[in-house]
Write a protein that holds these residues in place. Structure first.
Motif, PDB file in Angstrom:
ATOM      1  N   SER A  30       0.855  -0.953   0.074  1.00 41.83           N
ATOM      2  CA  SER A  30      -0.072   0.081  -0.042  1.00 41.83           C
ATOM      3  C   SER A  30       0.792   1.231   0.130  1.00 41.83           C
ATOM      4  O   SER A  30       1.978   1.039   0.299  1.00 41.83           O
ATOM      5  CB  SER A  30      -1.049  -0.105   1.029  1.00 41.83           C
ATOM      6  OG  SER A  30      -0.045   0.187   2.525  1.00 41.83           O
ATOM      7  N   GLY A  59       0.632   3.530   2.045  1.00 39.07           N
ATOM      8  CA  GLY A  59       0.904   3.945   3.425  1.00 39.07           C
ATOM      9  C   GLY A  59       2.203   2.922   3.728  1.00 39.07           C
ATOM     10  O   GLY A  59       2.937   3.675   4.689  1.00 39.07           O
ATOM     11  N   SER A  93       5.121   4.758   2.579  1.00 36.50           N
ATOM     12  CA  SER A  93       5.436   5.974   3.461  1.00 36.50           C
ATOM     13  C   SER A  93       6.121   5.728   4.818  1.00 36.50           C
ATOM     14  O   SER A  93       7.016   6.384   5.030  1.00 36.50           O
ATOM     15  CB  SER A  93       3.987   6.668   3.777  1.00 36.50           C
ATOM     16  OG  SER A  93       4.381   7.946   4.567  1.00 36.50           O
ATOM     17  N   ASN A  94       5.759   4.708   5.449  1.00 35.95           N
ATOM     18  CA  ASN A  94       6.561   4.015   6.487  1.00 35.95           C
ATOM     19  C   ASN A  94       7.882   3.677   6.492  1.00 35.95           C
ATOM     20  O   ASN A  94       8.676   3.863   7.294  1.00 35.95           O
ATOM     21  CB  ASN A  94       5.556   3.047   7.116  1.00 35.95           C
ATOM     22  CG  ASN A  94       4.494   3.303   8.035  1.00 35.95           C
ATOM     23  OD1 ASN A  94       4.256   4.583   8.461  1.00 35.95           O
ATOM     24  ND2 ASN A  94       3.385   2.801   8.173  1.00 35.95           N
TER      25      ASN A  94
END
Length: 336
Positions: A15, A17, A20-21
């Motif tokens: 994903s 996200g 981003s992490n």
């Protein structure tokens, strides 16, 4: 065509996200997933958009710094100390040169505020700190560098320049000098004012000693050379027997005019002392006596104060660190 976070996520089958992490909090992601995302980043040539990230976060990982003269080795050493401390916490240093001009100083303050820097370090040109106060009021902490703050509004890191000026002229007096010239300017600079105040204090304590002021437009080698040429043109009986230059660049210029271009003996005819103890001072054709400032430590400490203030927020109690100067005696005053 630029590669987006979505492209990386699709290539790594994760994903947005998760990508981003991996970029911001890799410890939250399984190692095998981190490896897969990093492989996709390398394959696609993805470059993160730090500007957009900073806009979302409200602050950047940069610290803005404005100095009076980036060509002066003293400020180079101050900036190096600041850069070293910033790097310890993952920050970068953006360096601006005001060139002792208020307009350029203001332009850098505008730029740094637009860039949402984490904080600002500044050696201000003049006494009016209204513009800097607005920056701080808007949430960007500011620390004065090589300049003590007059109010509780700013933290500061400085050297006791009055004590430094006193040390310099007292040393000349102890060498038997009685006609002393102070070479420096512009007098709107606090550092020049304070060093002159220290010189006057030393002269006031020594009956029979005279102090002459030789103004300069800047603290540069060229201005020092011009002052030295003016002294060279005088008859010997009308020359000072000791010169205190407001910084080492001025002193180097004076030395060039008196010793290298003229026939004046240093220190027999005129003893000469500078201020800052830059690296060139000890390597001059006549090694230069000077007043030493801990330049790198000044920059390092300024970043330390700024980061503490940024972390504490509005409740931070301003701090003021004042280092003591040190007299360094070399051949330009002692002849030894």
């Amino acid at each position: 065509m630029s590669v987006s976070v979505r492209d990386v996520a699709a290539a790594a089958s994760v994903s947005v996200g998760t990508v981003s992490n991996v970029l911001n909090h890799p410890g939250k992601v399984a190692p095998e997933t981190v490896a897969r995302v990093q492989a996709a980043i390398e394959k696609l040539g993805f470059v993160r958009n730090d500007a957009a990230r900073q806009l979302r976060a409200g602050k950047s990982r940069s610290i803005g710094m404005v100095v009076l003269d980036v060509g002066n080795p003293f400020f180079t050493d101050v900036a190096r100390g600041a850069e070293d401390r910033a790097a310890e916490d993952g920050f970068t240093l953006l360096l601006g040169n005001s060139d002792e001009k208020l307009a350029r100083e203001g332009s850098y303050l505008d730029l740094f505020e637009e860039q949402r820097v984490h904080g600002i370090l500044i050696t201000p040109v003049g006494e009016d700190l209204t513009r800097l106060g607005r920056v701080q009021a808007n949430g960007t902490p500011a620390v004065l560098v090589d300049r003590e703050a007059d109010r509780a509004q700013f933290s500061s890191v400085s050297v006791d320049d009055v004590a430094g000026g006193y040390l310099a002229v007292r040393h000349l007096i102890e060498q038997g000098k009685r006609r002393i010239a102070f070479v420096g300017g512009p007098h709107g600079l606090r550092q020049v004012q304070d060093r002159l105040a220290g010189a006057r204090k030393a002269v006031a304590e020594a009956p029979g000693v005279q102090l002459e002021l030789i103004d300069t437009d800047s603290l540069s080698v060229l201005q020092g050379r011009a002052a030295g040429e003016a002294l060279q043109s005088r008859e010997a009986v009308h020359r000072p027997d000791g010169v205190f230059a407001a910084n080492d660049l001025l002193a180097m210029g004076v030395l060039q005019a008196l010793h290298m271009l003229g026939d004046i003996r240093i220190p027999d005819d005129i003893a000469l002392i500078g201020y800052d103890d830059i690296g060139f001072a000890s390597a001059a054709v006549v090694p230069l006596s000077s007043i030493r400032q801990p330049a790198a430590l000044i920059g390092y400490t300024a970043v330390d104060l700024m980061l503490r203030e940024a972390a504490a927020g509005a409740g931070f109690e301003r701090e003021h660190v004042v280092f003591q100067p040190e007299l360094v005696v070399r051949q330009s005053t002692s002849g030894a």
